[in-house]
Design a protein around this motif. Structure first.
Motif, PDB file in Angstrom:
ATOM      1  N   GLN A   1       0.833  -1.189   0.000  1.00  0.00           N
ATOM      2  CA  GLN A   1       0.000   0.000   0.000  1.00  0.00           C
ATOM      3  C   GLN A   1       0.875   1.250   0.000  1.00  0.00           C
ATOM      4  O   GLN A   1       2.093   1.179   0.196  1.00  0.00           O
ATOM      5  CB  GLN A   1      -0.941   0.007   1.217  1.00  0.00           C
ATOM      6  N   ASP A   2       0.242   2.406  -0.191  1.00  0.00           N
ATOM      7  CA  ASP A   2       0.978   3.666  -0.305  1.00  0.00           C
ATOM      8  C   ASP A   2       1.664   4.081   0.992  1.00  0.00           C
ATOM      9  O   ASP A   2       2.505   4.981   0.982  1.00  0.00           O
ATOM     10  CB  ASP A   2       0.029   4.774  -0.758  1.00  0.00           C
ATOM     11  N   THR A   3       1.305   3.449   2.112  1.00  0.00           N
ATOM     12  CA  THR A   3       1.944   3.777   3.388  1.00  0.00           C
ATOM     13  C   THR A   3       3.391   3.290   3.457  1.00  0.00           C
ATOM     14  O   THR A   3       4.127   3.668   4.363  1.00  0.00           O
ATOM     15  CB  THR A   3       1.153   3.154   4.551  1.00  0.00           C
ATOM     16  N   ASN A   4       3.791   2.437   2.500  1.00  0.00           N
ATOM     17  CA  ASN A   4       5.187   1.966   2.401  1.00  0.00           C
ATOM     18  C   ASN A   4       5.649   1.235   3.646  1.00  0.00           C
ATOM     19  O   ASN A   4       6.755   1.441   4.159  1.00  0.00           O
ATOM     20  CB  ASN A   4       6.132   3.139   2.101  1.00  0.00           C
ATOM     21  N   GLN A   5       4.816   0.316   4.133  1.00  0.00           N
ATOM     22  CA  GLN A   5       5.193  -0.522   5.270  1.00  0.00           C
ATOM     23  C   GLN A   5       5.416  -1.968   4.820  1.00  0.00           C
ATOM     24  O   GLN A   5       6.546  -2.398   4.670  1.00  0.00           O
ATOM     25  CB  GLN A   5       4.113  -0.428   6.356  1.00  0.00           C
ATOM     26  N   LEU A   6       4.339  -2.703   4.583  1.00  0.00           N
ATOM     27  CA  LEU A   6       4.462  -4.109   4.215  1.00  0.00           C
ATOM     28  C   LEU A   6       4.949  -4.245   2.774  1.00  0.00           C
ATOM     29  O   LEU A   6       4.370  -3.670   1.851  1.00  0.00           O
ATOM     30  CB  LEU A   6       3.107  -4.799   4.373  1.00  0.00           C
ATOM     31  N   LYS A   7       6.005  -5.033   2.598  1.00  0.00           N
ATOM     32  CA  LYS A   7       6.555  -5.265   1.272  1.00  0.00           C
ATOM     33  C   LYS A   7       5.978  -6.532   0.644  1.00  0.00           C
ATOM     34  O   LYS A   7       5.801  -7.551   1.317  1.00  0.00           O
ATOM     35  CB  LYS A   7       8.079  -5.392   1.339  1.00  0.00           C
ATOM     36  N   MET A   8       5.708  -6.446  -0.644  1.00  0.00           N
ATOM     37  CA  MET A   8       5.391  -7.635  -1.427  1.00  0.00           C
ATOM     38  C   MET A   8       6.689  -8.119  -2.058  1.00  0.00           C
ATOM     39  O   MET A   8       7.324  -7.360  -2.814  1.00  0.00           O
ATOM     40  CB  MET A   8       4.359  -7.329  -2.518  1.00  0.00           C
ATOM     41  N   PRO A   9       7.123  -9.342  -1.778  1.00  0.00           N
ATOM     42  CA  PRO A   9       8.405  -9.819  -2.314  1.00  0.00           C
ATOM     43  C   PRO A   9       8.411  -9.878  -3.835  1.00  0.00           C
ATOM     44  O   PRO A   9       7.371 -10.109  -4.473  1.00  0.00           O
ATOM     45  CB  PRO A   9       8.538 -11.224  -1.712  1.00  0.00           C
ATOM     46  N   GLY A  10       9.560  -9.678  -4.415  1.00  0.00           N
ATOM     47  CA  GLY A  10       9.705  -9.871  -5.851  1.00  0.00           C
ATOM     48  C   GLY A  10       9.658 -11.350  -6.196  1.00  0.00           C
ATOM     49  O   GLY A  10       9.811 -12.223  -5.335  1.00  0.00           O
TER      50      GLY A  10
END
Length: 844
Positions: free
Chosen positions: A772-781
């Motif tokens: 999300q735009d909050t830039n907390q949880l990363k989705m792995p590549g």
């Protein structure tokens, strides 16, 4: 490749005519005026002179790409069959610069380009076309993206894509680019029939196509497909049922041609929505895993035990639909395309009318919670759980903590979307003349575009409670108090959006678009310089009804849904339309688009170019039911809300020689965005938020091809640095990276081909991004490999084995939550796991 490679090149600002695979500009059987725009096939022998590569989508005139100042790509039909794509989005993700979230099934994927925001669903800044005209005027109509009404089959000759550049002036509502699916037209005689079966998943499909000449000046093509099967995920029923037929006939004459064509599409496909996933670790370094009895790569919450969708129609009458119909589009279209000479002018006319309707049912989890906790929340102390549907209907759930091994229940939004009309009429008329001036050629083009887009739809949302289990075994669940008083009705907790009036809507709106446009291009020696301009003006008229409009409208009221004479608690929470109180829609808008560029052909194999463009995208249904449009008189209260402008700068270099094609393009882009976004509240629950912000992006694209003997390689990559540049409502998000925006996306297709066999792989990957735009949880590549083998044991016979996601990679395209919740569970959409298909094809 057997016949070609994947090219990044460019096209000038001059006359646009259709491009068709399989015929070169030197074919004497094709009138010169049409052949100028055909895509020549690259020579396989590196010692032979390199043939021109002609491109026609989103430009004024087809010309060799090294003589033009735009960034373009094409995918040929023989390339596309190697990808093993299970949807159109899985084909289009092979175009550099294009971000395609291929997780929803056959349609309703999300697309963006060159760092432009993917704030919501659909393809807001990118227009999808068939044969040079848009499938829908707007790419992000809620629940009805253009790819819902498009299918790739043996009719497809090639896909052309233009990124930025003159796309903003040669098509409306396409400032980011245009992707155009071009049909075969019978210029290559013969046909094929192909049968495909899923070896480890449910698919049975037959494709056919045939084209022929009826005389020296008359030819036709017909093709289509039919399929049935469960599909790549375990849902417990045949979710795929249907197909399409397309037909065209072309009459050639001196100086031109006329073509009539039609399409019938009637297809049912499942829509894969977010499902539960376990997560541990940290936001910066999360670890994802399946929950018990649910496989994120192969399961969904679709089930033969959740099929009876009870809702209210557009007149507040109770209706029942079968959820197994999933997304069911119906298209009946007819078009005419012609080109002829009038004195020194070349006239091109394209017209199409499409009768479009659709029905969609899908479920999105709103809340995941322990079964006992949800029982207490709704029914109080001692609340009882029991199955409402399925083989255990009526049976008590005595141990909620061990339910299905995970102890979870999902409260979900069951959406019933009935679209009575998305009828679309488009017409594009243009005239072009080439003038000999000062030793060079000045090409002038003037045109007028007209379209009418209907949107007549009814939304009815209800809230259901189901268990969480895969394999197509999910069932609805009932709750009763300790004293046995029912809190739910047949698994429904309310006949509304969680007991609110939200999103109970009806639309009856027409979007009328008119756009005059013009271009000039001067080509002298090694230099081509030109510009184009387009003026869009639109009118939006109609009415909308909404339980959530306020101002004394109906909202929530009791309705006897099951007709038993008793109002249950869920029935008391029914969202109803105020049929006597419509809100008018009546506003106009206008905007100017322009593009200018210069191309310098340094030498025969090398060219450089620069371009600056400004285009816009008009708002469609997403600004209705917002403060931008008055609910009293339908006027536009916020003029800036009528459209979002996109500005782009491009610098590129193109090289093509002796079996090698290399293209690099640097880009800068900025845009505003007003949209409706599904994300999560701080507590992790799903919410819908109106956003208004600005974005900027910069980066570089690469696309290349190499061929030597039997070996070939095509590859592409896009590196992007993007950020949110303004957001008055959420200033803390400024300078954050937009959600789902990876720094690097890439594609590569190496293959080895002989007369007897072809073997290779299609590799697609992405680096990590934020959920999300909050830039907390990363989705792995992740990187997926799609392997393919073709074997040709006899003339006109081909066997093919294709493995999509060969190594069964786990890859996420969407996670609803912006950070890891205390529960350790999120809802997400992942790419499908490994699926293997086998095909046999006979050419004749």
């Amino acid at each position: 490749m057997k016949r070609g490679t994947l090219f990044l090149a460019a096209a000038p600002l001059a006359l646009a005519t259709p491009a068709f695979a399989g015929t070169t500009a030197n074919d004497p059987a094709v009138p010169k005026v049409e052949a100028e725009a055909k895509t020549a096939e690259p020579a396989q022998d590196a010692k032979k002179p390199q043939q021109e590569e002609v491109f026609s989508t989103g430009v004024a005139k087809g010309r060799d790409r090294l003589n033009s100042a735009t960034s373009t790509s094409s995918l040929k039909d023989d390339q596309i069959e190697l990808f093993g794509a299970r949807s159109l989005a899985e084909i289009l993700r092979n175009i550099p610069g294009v971000r395609a979230e291929a997780v929803s099934g056959e349609g309703n994927a999300s697309y963006s380009i060159r760092g432009l925001p993917l704030a919501s669903t659909g393809s807001k800044f990118l227009q999808l076309q068939e044969d040079g005209l848009p499938v829908l005027e707007f790419g992000d109509i809620n629940f009805m993206s253009p790819d819902v009404f498009m299918r790739a089959d043996l009719n497809l000759a090639q896909v052309e894509a233009i990124r930025g550049g003159s796309a903003s002036t040669f098509a409306s509502n396409s400032p980011g680019g245009v992707i155009n699916l071009l049909s075969k037209t019978g210029d290559v005689e013969g046909g094929a029939i192909q049968a495909t079966v899923g070896l480890d998943y449910g698919e049975k499909r037959v494709d056919f196509e045939y084209g022929s000449k009826l005389s020296d000046t008359l030819r036709f093509h017909v093709g289509g497909f039919y399929r049935s099967g469960e599909g790549p995920r375990d849902i417990g029923y045949d979710g795929y049922r249907g197909g399409q037929v397309k037909f065209n006939i072309t009459k050639e004459f001196t100086g031109g041609y006329v073509r009539f064509y039609g399409k019938l599409l009637d297809d049912r496909t499942p829509g894969y929505q977010a499902v539960p996933v376990g997560v541990t670790g940290t936001n910066a370094d999360p670890s994802f895993a399946n929950i018990a009895n649910f496989d994120i790569k192969r399961d969904s919450l679709l089930s033969p035990y959740i099929t009876n969708v009870v809702a209210l129609d557009g007149n507040n009458r109770v209706v029942s639909h079968d959820a197994r119909d999933g997304t069911h589009p119906t298209v009946k279209s007819f078009g005419v395309e012609t080109q002829f000479e009038l004195g020194d002018w070349t006239i091109t006319e394209k017209f199409r009318f499409a009768d479009i309707s659709a029905h969609l049912t899908q479920s999105i989890p709103l809340t995941l919670a322990p079964a006992a906790g949800l029982a207490f929340q709704f029914g109080g102390p001692g609340a009882r759980l029991s199955y409402a549907t399925g083989p255990n209907a009526g049976q008590a759930i005595t141990n909620p903590a061990s339910l299905n091994g995970n102890g979870l229940l999902a409260m979900g939004l069951l959406m019933d979307i009935q679209v009575d009309s998305l009828d679309n009429m488009t017409n594009d008329l243009r005239a072009t003349r080439v003038w000999e001036i000062g030793g060079g050629k000045l090409t002038t083009t003037a045109g007028f575009y007209k379209s009418s887009q209907e949107f007549d739809a009814n939304w009815s949302f209800t809230t259901i409670l189901s268990d969480v289990v895969g394999g197509g075994n999910a069932a609805l669940v009932n709750i009763a108090t300790a004293g046995g008083v029912p809190i739910t009705q047949d698994g429904y907790t309310s006949f509304s959006t969680a007991g609110t009036a939200g999103y109970r809507r009806r639309y009856d709106v027409n979007f009328d678009v008119s756009a005059p446009y013009a271009s000039v291009n001067y080509h002298i020696g090694k230099v081509a310089i030109g510009g184009s301009v387009r003026y869009d003006f639109g009118s939006v008229q109609g009415s909308v009804f909404g339980a959530d409009l306020g101002g004394g409208r109906v909202g929530i009221r009791p309705v006897d849904i099951n007709g038993d004479g008793v109002i249950s608690f869920p029935e008391s929470q029914t969202a109803v339309l105020p049929l006597t109180q419509p809100a008018p829609v009546d506003y106009n808008y206008k905007y100017l688009s322009y593009s200018t560029g210069i191309n310098f052909r340094v030498s025969e194999p090398l060219a450089v170019f620069a371009r600056y463009s400004r285009g816009s995208r008009a708002a469609a249904d997403r600004i209705l039911f917002t403060p931008a449009v008055s609910a009293l008189d339908g006027s536009l209260l916020d003029p800036e809300g009528a459209y979002d402008a996109v500005r782009q700068t491009e610098l590129g270099v193109k090289f093509r020689k002796a079996g090698v094609t290399l293209n690099f393009t640097g880009f800068l882009a900025s845009t505003g965005e007003r949209n409706m976004q599904v994300n999560s509240a701080p507590d992790g629950s799903v919410q819908v938020e109106q956003i208004a912000r600005k974005y900027s992006a910069k980066g570089v694209e690469f696309e290349g091809g190499f061929q030597h003997g039997p070996f070939s390689l095509t590859a592409g990559a896009t590196y992007t640095i993007a950020k949110i540049s303004e957001d008055a409502a959420h200033p803390q998000l400024v300078d954050n990276i937009p959600r789902h925006q990876a720094r690097l996306i890439f594609q590569a297709t190496p293959q080895f081909s002989t007369e007897l066999f072809t073997v290779g792989a299609n590799v697609v990957g992405t680096t990590s991004s934020f959920a999300q735009d909050t830039n907390q949880l990363k989705m792995p590549g992740y990187t997926t490999v799609n392997g393919f083998v073709q074997f040709r044991p006899a003339d006109r016979v081909q066997l093919m084995l294709n493995a999509n996601n060969l190594f069964d990679t786990l890859g996420f395209a969407e996670i609803t939550q912006g950070s890891i919740p205390a529960s350790g569970q999120v809802t997400a959409r992942a790419i499908n796991g490994r699926t293997i298909s086998a095909s046999v094809r006979f050419d004749f």
